[in-house]
Design a protein around this motif. Structure first.
Motif, PDB file in Angstrom:
ATOM      1  N   ARG A  21       0.800  -1.160   0.070  1.00 58.80           N
ATOM      2  CA  ARG A  21       0.006   0.137   0.002  1.00 58.80           C
ATOM      3  C   ARG A  21       0.970   1.282  -0.077  1.00 58.80           C
ATOM      4  O   ARG A  21       0.499   2.206  -0.530  1.00 58.80           O
ATOM      5  CB  ARG A  21      -0.795  -0.011   1.214  1.00 58.80           C
ATOM      6  N   LEU A  22       1.963   1.294   0.846  1.00 55.82           N
ATOM      7  CA  LEU A  22       3.156   2.341   0.725  1.00 55.82           C
ATOM      8  C   LEU A  22       3.765   2.597  -0.336  1.00 55.82           C
ATOM      9  O   LEU A  22       4.277   3.677  -0.597  1.00 55.82           O
ATOM     10  CB  LEU A  22       3.556   2.277   2.182  1.00 55.82           C
ATOM     11  N   PRO A  24       2.929   2.679  -3.712  1.00 57.31           N
ATOM     12  CA  PRO A  24       2.613   3.964  -4.723  1.00 57.31           C
ATOM     13  C   PRO A  24       2.936   5.358  -4.035  1.00 57.31           C
ATOM     14  O   PRO A  24       3.345   6.077  -4.849  1.00 57.31           O
ATOM     15  CB  PRO A  24       1.269   3.646  -4.943  1.00 57.31           C
ATOM     16  N   LEU A  25       2.655   5.462  -2.856  1.00 60.63           N
ATOM     17  CA  LEU A  25       2.724   6.619  -2.111  1.00 60.63           C
ATOM     18  C   LEU A  25       4.344   6.974  -2.314  1.00 60.63           C
ATOM     19  O   LEU A  25       4.701   8.253  -2.782  1.00 60.63           O
ATOM     20  CB  LEU A  25       2.543   6.500  -0.823  1.00 60.63           C
ATOM     21  N   ALA A  26       5.359   5.882  -2.041  1.00 63.63           N
ATOM     22  CA  ALA A  26       6.622   6.402  -1.864  1.00 63.63           C
ATOM     23  C   ALA A  26       7.149   6.864  -3.259  1.00 63.63           C
ATOM     24  O   ALA A  26       8.002   7.491  -3.658  1.00 63.63           O
ATOM     25  CB  ALA A  26       7.398   5.292  -1.546  1.00 63.63           C
ATOM     26  N   VAL A  28       5.356   8.267  -5.862  1.00 59.31           N
ATOM     27  CA  VAL A  28       4.955   9.672  -6.089  1.00 59.31           C
ATOM     28  C   VAL A  28       5.242  10.872  -5.327  1.00 59.31           C
ATOM     29  O   VAL A  28       5.197  11.945  -5.630  1.00 59.31           O
ATOM     30  CB  VAL A  28       3.466   9.763  -6.428  1.00 59.31           C
ATOM     31  N   ALA A  29       5.839  10.506  -4.265  1.00 66.07           N
ATOM     32  CA  ALA A  29       6.293  11.529  -3.178  1.00 66.07           C
ATOM     33  C   ALA A  29       7.199  12.470  -3.704  1.00 66.07           C
ATOM     34  O   ALA A  29       6.890  13.797  -3.394  1.00 66.07           O
ATOM     35  CB  ALA A  29       6.801  10.747  -1.831  1.00 66.07           C
ATOM     36  N   GLY A  78       5.411  11.473  -9.484  1.00 59.63           N
ATOM     37  CA  GLY A  78       4.808  12.538  -8.899  1.00 59.63           C
ATOM     38  C   GLY A  78       4.242  13.673  -9.743  1.00 59.63           C
ATOM     39  O   GLY A  78       2.907  14.149  -9.417  1.00 59.63           O
TER      40      GLY A  78
END
Length: 348
Positions: A21-22, A24-26, A28-29, A78
Protein backbone atom coordinates in the motif's frame (compact mmCIF):
# COMPACT_ATOMS: atom_id res chain seq x y z
CA UNK A 1 9.53 -23.25 20.10
CA UNK A 2 7.61 -23.87 16.86
CA UNK A 3 5.40 -20.84 17.41
CA UNK A 4 8.49 -18.69 18.01
CA UNK A 5 10.06 -19.90 14.78
CA UNK A 6 6.93 -19.07 12.80
CA UNK A 7 6.37 -15.67 14.46
CA UNK A 8 8.77 -13.71 12.21
CA UNK A 9 7.23 -15.34 9.13
CA UNK A 10 3.72 -14.37 10.24
CA UNK A 11 4.84 -10.84 11.09
CA UNK A 12 6.47 -10.49 7.67
CA UNK A 13 3.28 -11.72 5.98
CA UNK A 14 1.21 -9.17 7.90
CA UNK A 15 3.55 -6.34 6.94
CA UNK A 16 3.58 -7.25 3.24
CA UNK A 17 0.14 -5.76 2.39
CA UNK A 18 1.09 -2.57 4.23
CA UNK A 19 4.33 -2.32 2.20
CA UNK A 20 2.40 -2.79 -1.02
CA UNK A 21 0.00 0.00 0.00
CA UNK A 22 2.86 2.39 0.81
CA UNK A 23 4.84 1.64 -2.36
CA UNK A 24 2.72 3.83 -4.70
CA UNK A 25 2.87 6.70 -2.20
CA UNK A 26 6.65 6.42 -1.99
CA UNK A 27 6.88 6.48 -5.78
CA UNK A 28 4.91 9.73 -6.19
CA UNK A 29 6.19 11.50 -3.07
CA UNK A 30 9.33 13.16 -4.58
CA UNK A 31 7.44 14.60 -7.55
CA UNK A 32 4.54 15.69 -5.35
CA UNK A 33 6.91 17.50 -3.01
CA UNK A 34 8.52 19.29 -5.95
CA UNK A 35 5.08 20.22 -7.31
CA UNK A 36 3.86 21.40 -3.91
CA UNK A 37 6.91 23.65 -3.43
CA UNK A 38 6.56 25.11 -6.93
CA UNK A 39 2.81 25.64 -6.44
CA UNK A 40 3.37 27.54 -3.20
CA UNK A 41 5.96 29.76 -4.88
CA UNK A 42 3.69 30.41 -7.87
CA UNK A 43 0.69 31.29 -5.68
CA UNK A 44 2.85 33.70 -3.69
CA UNK A 45 4.08 35.30 -6.92
CA UNK A 46 0.48 35.44 -8.12
CA UNK A 47 -0.41 37.58 -5.09
CA UNK A 48 2.31 40.01 -6.06
CA UNK A 49 1.19 39.98 -9.71
CA UNK A 50 -2.61 39.61 -9.48
CA UNK A 51 -3.10 40.58 -13.12
CA UNK A 52 -1.41 37.34 -14.24
CA UNK A 53 -3.09 33.97 -13.76
CA UNK A 54 -1.12 31.58 -11.51
CA UNK A 55 -1.98 28.82 -14.00
CA UNK A 56 -0.05 30.65 -16.69
CA UNK A 57 2.87 31.35 -14.35
CA UNK A 58 2.92 27.69 -13.32
CA UNK A 59 3.10 26.21 -16.78
CA UNK A 60 5.86 28.63 -17.79
CA UNK A 61 7.77 27.82 -14.60
CA UNK A 62 7.43 24.09 -15.25
CA UNK A 63 8.62 24.45 -18.83
CA UNK A 64 11.63 26.59 -17.82
CA UNK A 65 12.57 24.06 -15.16
CA UNK A 66 12.25 21.09 -17.51
CA UNK A 67 14.45 22.66 -20.17
CA UNK A 68 17.06 24.12 -17.80
CA UNK A 69 17.40 21.05 -15.59
CA UNK A 70 17.28 17.33 -16.32
CA UNK A 71 14.33 16.27 -14.15
CA UNK A 72 15.34 13.11 -12.23
CA UNK A 73 13.39 9.95 -13.01
CA UNK A 74 12.25 9.66 -9.40
CA UNK A 75 10.31 12.92 -9.82
CA UNK A 76 8.32 11.82 -12.85
CA UNK A 77 5.66 9.58 -11.20
CA UNK A 78 4.65 12.45 -8.89
CA UNK A 79 4.58 14.93 -11.76
CA UNK A 80 2.39 12.57 -13.80
CA UNK A 81 0.07 12.12 -10.82
CA UNK A 82 -0.21 15.90 -10.45
CA UNK A 83 -0.87 16.48 -14.16
CA UNK A 84 -3.69 13.93 -14.26
CA UNK A 85 -5.22 13.22 -10.84
CA UNK A 86 -4.89 16.65 -9.24
CA UNK A 87 -6.10 18.23 -12.47
CA UNK A 88 -9.32 16.22 -12.39
CA UNK A 89 -10.04 17.16 -8.78
CA UNK A 90 -9.39 20.81 -9.65
CA UNK A 91 -11.76 20.68 -12.61
CA UNK A 92 -14.44 19.10 -10.41
CA UNK A 93 -14.09 21.88 -7.83
CA UNK A 94 -14.41 24.42 -10.64
CA UNK A 95 -18.13 23.59 -10.50
CA UNK A 96 -18.36 25.40 -7.16
CA UNK A 97 -17.81 28.68 -9.02
CA UNK A 98 -20.97 28.19 -11.05
CA UNK A 99 -24.45 29.25 -10.01
CA UNK A 100 -27.03 28.11 -12.56
CA UNK A 101 -29.28 31.01 -11.62
CA UNK A 102 -26.64 33.51 -12.72
CA UNK A 103 -26.26 31.72 -16.05
CA UNK A 104 -30.03 31.54 -16.61
CA UNK A 105 -30.25 35.26 -15.82
CA UNK A 106 -28.29 35.93 -19.00
CA UNK A 107 -31.48 35.10 -20.90
CA UNK A 108 -32.25 32.57 -23.60
CA UNK A 109 -30.61 34.68 -26.29
CA UNK A 110 -27.19 34.88 -24.62
CA UNK A 111 -27.32 31.23 -23.58
CA UNK A 112 -27.94 30.36 -27.24
CA UNK A 113 -24.92 32.49 -28.17
CA UNK A 114 -22.77 30.58 -25.66
CA UNK A 115 -23.89 27.24 -27.09
CA UNK A 116 -23.19 28.53 -30.60
CA UNK A 117 -19.72 29.75 -29.59
CA UNK A 118 -18.78 26.34 -28.22
CA UNK A 119 -20.42 24.22 -30.93
CA UNK A 120 -19.40 26.35 -33.90
CA UNK A 121 -16.01 27.07 -32.34
CA UNK A 122 -15.21 23.37 -32.06
CA UNK A 123 -16.65 22.52 -35.49
CA UNK A 124 -14.87 25.38 -37.26
CA UNK A 125 -11.54 24.65 -35.57
CA UNK A 126 -11.79 20.94 -36.39
CA UNK A 127 -12.53 21.75 -40.04
CA UNK A 128 -9.67 24.26 -40.33
CA UNK A 129 -7.29 21.85 -38.61
CA UNK A 130 -8.23 19.11 -41.05
CA UNK A 131 -7.43 21.43 -43.98
CA UNK A 132 -4.06 22.09 -42.35
CA UNK A 133 -3.38 18.35 -42.11
CA UNK A 134 -3.31 18.12 -38.31
CA UNK A 135 -4.28 14.93 -36.48
CA UNK A 136 -7.68 14.52 -34.81
CA UNK A 137 -6.38 14.69 -31.24
CA UNK A 138 -4.33 17.85 -31.81
CA UNK A 139 -7.27 19.57 -33.52
CA UNK A 140 -9.71 18.60 -30.79
CA UNK A 141 -7.45 19.73 -27.95
CA UNK A 142 -7.02 23.16 -29.56
CA UNK A 143 -10.73 23.35 -30.42
CA UNK A 144 -11.85 22.68 -26.84
CA UNK A 145 -9.18 24.87 -25.26
CA UNK A 146 -10.12 27.84 -27.41
CA UNK A 147 -13.89 27.28 -27.45
CA UNK A 148 -14.57 26.29 -23.82
CA UNK A 149 -12.18 27.16 -20.98
CA UNK A 150 -8.53 27.13 -21.97
CA UNK A 151 -5.91 24.94 -20.32
CA UNK A 152 -8.42 23.24 -17.99
CA UNK A 153 -10.46 22.10 -21.01
CA UNK A 154 -7.33 20.86 -22.80
CA UNK A 155 -6.26 18.84 -19.79
CA UNK A 156 -9.80 17.54 -19.17
CA UNK A 157 -10.13 16.38 -22.78
CA UNK A 158 -6.73 14.72 -22.53
CA UNK A 159 -8.25 12.60 -19.77
CA UNK A 160 -10.57 10.88 -22.26
CA UNK A 161 -8.64 10.92 -25.55
CA UNK A 162 -5.35 9.26 -26.43
CA UNK A 163 -3.29 12.36 -27.20
CA UNK A 164 0.48 12.58 -27.39
CA UNK A 165 2.22 14.61 -24.68
CA UNK A 166 3.53 17.10 -27.25
CA UNK A 167 0.00 17.66 -28.55
CA UNK A 168 -1.32 18.49 -25.07
CA UNK A 169 1.56 20.82 -24.28
CA UNK A 170 1.27 22.54 -27.65
CA UNK A 171 -2.45 23.21 -27.09
CA UNK A 172 -1.85 24.59 -23.58
CA UNK A 173 1.00 26.81 -24.77
CA UNK A 174 -1.18 28.21 -27.55
CA UNK A 175 -3.99 28.94 -25.07
CA UNK A 176 -1.52 30.93 -22.98
CA UNK A 177 -0.14 32.93 -25.92
CA UNK A 178 -3.36 33.73 -27.77
CA UNK A 179 -5.56 34.13 -24.68
CA UNK A 180 -3.10 36.57 -23.17
CA UNK A 181 -3.00 38.56 -26.41
CA UNK A 182 -6.80 38.78 -26.34
CA UNK A 183 -6.67 40.60 -22.98
CA UNK A 184 -5.46 43.70 -24.80
CA UNK A 185 -7.09 43.15 -28.18
CA UNK A 186 -10.73 42.76 -27.10
CA UNK A 187 -11.03 46.01 -25.08
CA UNK A 188 -9.40 47.99 -27.91
CA UNK A 189 -11.58 46.48 -30.64
CA UNK A 190 -14.70 46.84 -28.47
CA UNK A 191 -13.96 50.55 -28.09
CA UNK A 192 -13.33 50.95 -31.84
CA UNK A 193 -16.59 49.13 -32.61
CA UNK A 194 -18.50 51.40 -30.21
CA UNK A 195 -19.78 48.55 -28.03
CA UNK A 196 -21.42 49.41 -24.73
CA UNK A 197 -19.65 48.15 -21.60
CA UNK A 198 -22.10 45.28 -21.12
CA UNK A 199 -21.81 44.26 -24.78
CA UNK A 200 -18.03 44.39 -24.58
CA UNK A 201 -18.15 42.25 -21.43
CA UNK A 202 -20.34 39.68 -23.16
CA UNK A 203 -17.92 39.59 -26.08
CA UNK A 204 -14.93 39.15 -23.76
CA UNK A 205 -16.66 36.33 -21.87
CA UNK A 206 -17.72 34.67 -25.11
CA UNK A 207 -14.38 34.82 -26.90
CA UNK A 208 -11.39 34.78 -24.52
CA UNK A 209 -9.94 31.42 -23.54
CA UNK A 210 -9.11 31.38 -19.78
CA UNK A 211 -11.33 32.57 -16.90
CA UNK A 212 -8.43 34.61 -15.52
CA UNK A 213 -7.86 36.21 -18.92
CA UNK A 214 -11.56 37.13 -19.08
CA UNK A 215 -11.31 38.76 -15.65
CA UNK A 216 -8.32 40.80 -16.80
CA UNK A 217 -10.07 41.93 -20.00
CA UNK A 218 -13.34 42.70 -18.21
CA UNK A 219 -11.49 44.81 -15.66
CA UNK A 220 -9.73 46.68 -18.48
CA UNK A 221 -13.06 47.47 -20.17
CA UNK A 222 -14.54 48.81 -16.93
CA UNK A 223 -18.11 49.71 -16.06
CA UNK A 224 -20.42 46.71 -15.81
CA UNK A 225 -18.29 44.62 -18.16
CA UNK A 226 -16.46 42.51 -15.58
CA UNK A 227 -19.48 40.87 -13.93
CA UNK A 228 -21.23 39.95 -17.16
CA UNK A 229 -17.96 38.78 -18.76
CA UNK A 230 -17.33 36.31 -15.93
CA UNK A 231 -20.89 34.93 -16.02
CA UNK A 232 -20.76 34.43 -19.80
CA UNK A 233 -17.39 32.71 -19.45
CA UNK A 234 -18.68 30.42 -16.71
CA UNK A 235 -21.60 29.53 -18.98
CA UNK A 236 -19.00 28.33 -21.47
CA UNK A 237 -17.31 26.34 -18.69
CA UNK A 238 -20.59 24.46 -18.09
CA UNK A 239 -20.38 23.25 -21.70
CA UNK A 240 -17.29 21.24 -20.75
CA UNK A 241 -19.50 18.52 -19.26
CA UNK A 242 -21.60 17.68 -22.36
CA UNK A 243 -18.56 17.95 -24.65
CA UNK A 244 -16.60 15.49 -22.50
CA UNK A 245 -19.62 13.15 -22.43
CA UNK A 246 -19.87 13.22 -26.24
CA UNK A 247 -16.17 12.57 -26.81
CA UNK A 248 -16.24 9.79 -24.18
CA UNK A 249 -19.06 8.12 -26.10
CA UNK A 250 -16.97 8.40 -29.27
CA UNK A 251 -13.97 6.80 -27.58
CA UNK A 252 -16.16 3.96 -26.31
CA UNK A 253 -17.40 3.26 -29.83
CA UNK A 254 -13.85 3.21 -31.17
CA UNK A 255 -12.65 0.92 -28.39
CA UNK A 256 -15.22 -1.73 -29.37
CA UNK A 257 -13.18 -2.46 -32.47
CA UNK A 258 -9.79 -2.46 -30.74
CA UNK A 259 -8.26 -5.47 -29.00
CA UNK A 260 -7.04 -5.22 -25.40
CA UNK A 261 -8.21 -1.61 -25.06
CA UNK A 262 -10.26 -0.68 -22.01
CA UNK A 263 -13.40 1.30 -22.73
CA UNK A 264 -13.56 4.71 -21.01
CA UNK A 265 -16.65 5.53 -18.93
CA UNK A 266 -19.49 7.24 -20.78
CA UNK A 267 -19.23 10.19 -18.39
CA UNK A 268 -15.89 10.41 -16.53
CA UNK A 269 -16.12 10.56 -12.75
CA UNK A 270 -14.55 14.03 -12.57
CA UNK A 271 -17.27 15.38 -14.90
CA UNK A 272 -19.95 13.87 -12.64
CA UNK A 273 -18.22 15.52 -9.68
CA UNK A 274 -18.09 18.82 -11.60
CA UNK A 275 -21.85 18.70 -12.18
CA UNK A 276 -22.47 17.71 -8.55
CA UNK A 277 -20.40 20.67 -7.35
CA UNK A 278 -22.36 22.99 -9.65
CA UNK A 279 -25.66 21.67 -8.29
CA UNK A 280 -24.41 22.03 -4.71
CA UNK A 281 -23.31 25.64 -5.28
CA UNK A 282 -26.66 26.43 -6.92
CA UNK A 283 -28.56 25.32 -3.79
CA UNK A 284 -26.92 28.16 -1.84
CA UNK A 285 -26.35 25.98 1.24
CA UNK A 286 -22.56 26.42 1.27
CA UNK A 287 -21.32 29.23 3.53
CA UNK A 288 -19.00 31.87 2.14
CA UNK A 289 -15.94 30.65 4.05
CA UNK A 290 -16.35 27.17 2.51
CA UNK A 291 -16.60 28.69 -0.98
CA UNK A 292 -13.48 30.79 -0.39
CA UNK A 293 -11.55 27.73 0.79
CA UNK A 294 -12.81 25.66 -2.15
CA UNK A 295 -11.81 28.39 -4.60
CA UNK A 296 -8.29 28.54 -3.16
CA UNK A 297 -8.02 24.73 -3.22
CA UNK A 298 -9.23 24.58 -6.82
CA UNK A 299 -6.74 27.26 -7.86
CA UNK A 300 -3.91 25.45 -6.05
CA UNK A 301 -4.77 22.09 -7.63
CA UNK A 302 -5.01 23.52 -11.14
CA UNK A 303 -1.78 25.46 -10.57
CA UNK A 304 -0.05 22.25 -9.49
CA UNK A 305 -1.39 20.43 -12.53
CA UNK A 306 -0.23 23.19 -14.89
CA UNK A 307 3.25 23.14 -13.35
CA UNK A 308 3.40 19.39 -13.84
CA UNK A 309 2.22 19.74 -17.44
CA UNK A 310 4.82 22.42 -18.05
CA UNK A 311 7.49 20.13 -16.61
CA UNK A 312 6.80 17.81 -19.54
CA UNK A 313 7.50 20.49 -22.14
CA UNK A 314 10.38 19.64 -24.41
CA UNK A 315 11.35 22.64 -26.53
CA UNK A 316 12.95 20.41 -29.17
CA UNK A 317 9.76 18.34 -29.41
CA UNK A 318 7.62 21.47 -29.74
CA UNK A 319 9.85 22.67 -32.59
CA UNK A 320 9.14 19.41 -34.40
CA UNK A 321 5.40 20.15 -34.23
CA UNK A 322 5.91 22.92 -36.80
CA UNK A 323 3.89 26.06 -37.55
CA UNK A 324 0.54 24.43 -38.40
CA UNK A 325 -0.84 24.38 -34.81
CA UNK A 326 0.11 28.06 -34.54
CA UNK A 327 -1.86 28.83 -37.70
CA UNK A 328 -4.83 26.84 -36.38
CA UNK A 329 -4.69 28.74 -33.08
CA UNK A 330 -4.87 32.05 -34.94
CA UNK A 331 -7.77 30.82 -37.07
CA UNK A 332 -9.61 29.40 -34.04
CA UNK A 333 -9.18 32.57 -31.98
CA UNK A 334 -10.47 34.70 -34.85
CA UNK A 335 -13.37 32.35 -35.54
CA UNK A 336 -14.53 32.05 -31.92
CA UNK A 337 -14.28 35.82 -31.44
CA UNK A 338 -16.26 36.41 -34.65
CA UNK A 339 -19.06 34.03 -33.63
CA UNK A 340 -19.24 35.63 -30.17
CA UNK A 341 -19.31 39.17 -31.56
CA UNK A 342 -21.99 38.29 -34.12
CA UNK A 343 -24.14 36.86 -31.34
CA UNK A 344 -23.70 39.91 -29.12
CA UNK A 345 -24.57 42.27 -31.97
CA UNK A 346 -27.65 40.23 -32.88
CA UNK A 347 -28.87 40.53 -29.29
CA UNK A 348 -28.42 44.30 -29.52
Amino acid sequence: MTSQLHAPVAQSANNAPRSRRLAPLAAVAPGLMLTAGATAAVLLLGRLLPMISPLLIAIVAGAVMANAWAVPERMKPGLTFSAKKLLRVGVALLGLQLVLGDVLALGAGMIAVVVAVVALGIAGTMFAGRLLGLGWAQRFLIACGFSICGAAAVAAVDGVVDAEEEEVLTAVALVVVFGTAMIGVVPVLASVAGLRDVQAGMWAGGSIHEVAQVVAAGGAIGGGALAVAVVVKLARVIMLAPVIAVVSARQRRLSRHADNVSRPPLIPLFVVAFLACTALRTTGVLPENVLVTAHFTQTALLTAAMFALGAGVNIAALRRVGPRPLVLALVSTTWVATVALAGVLLLG
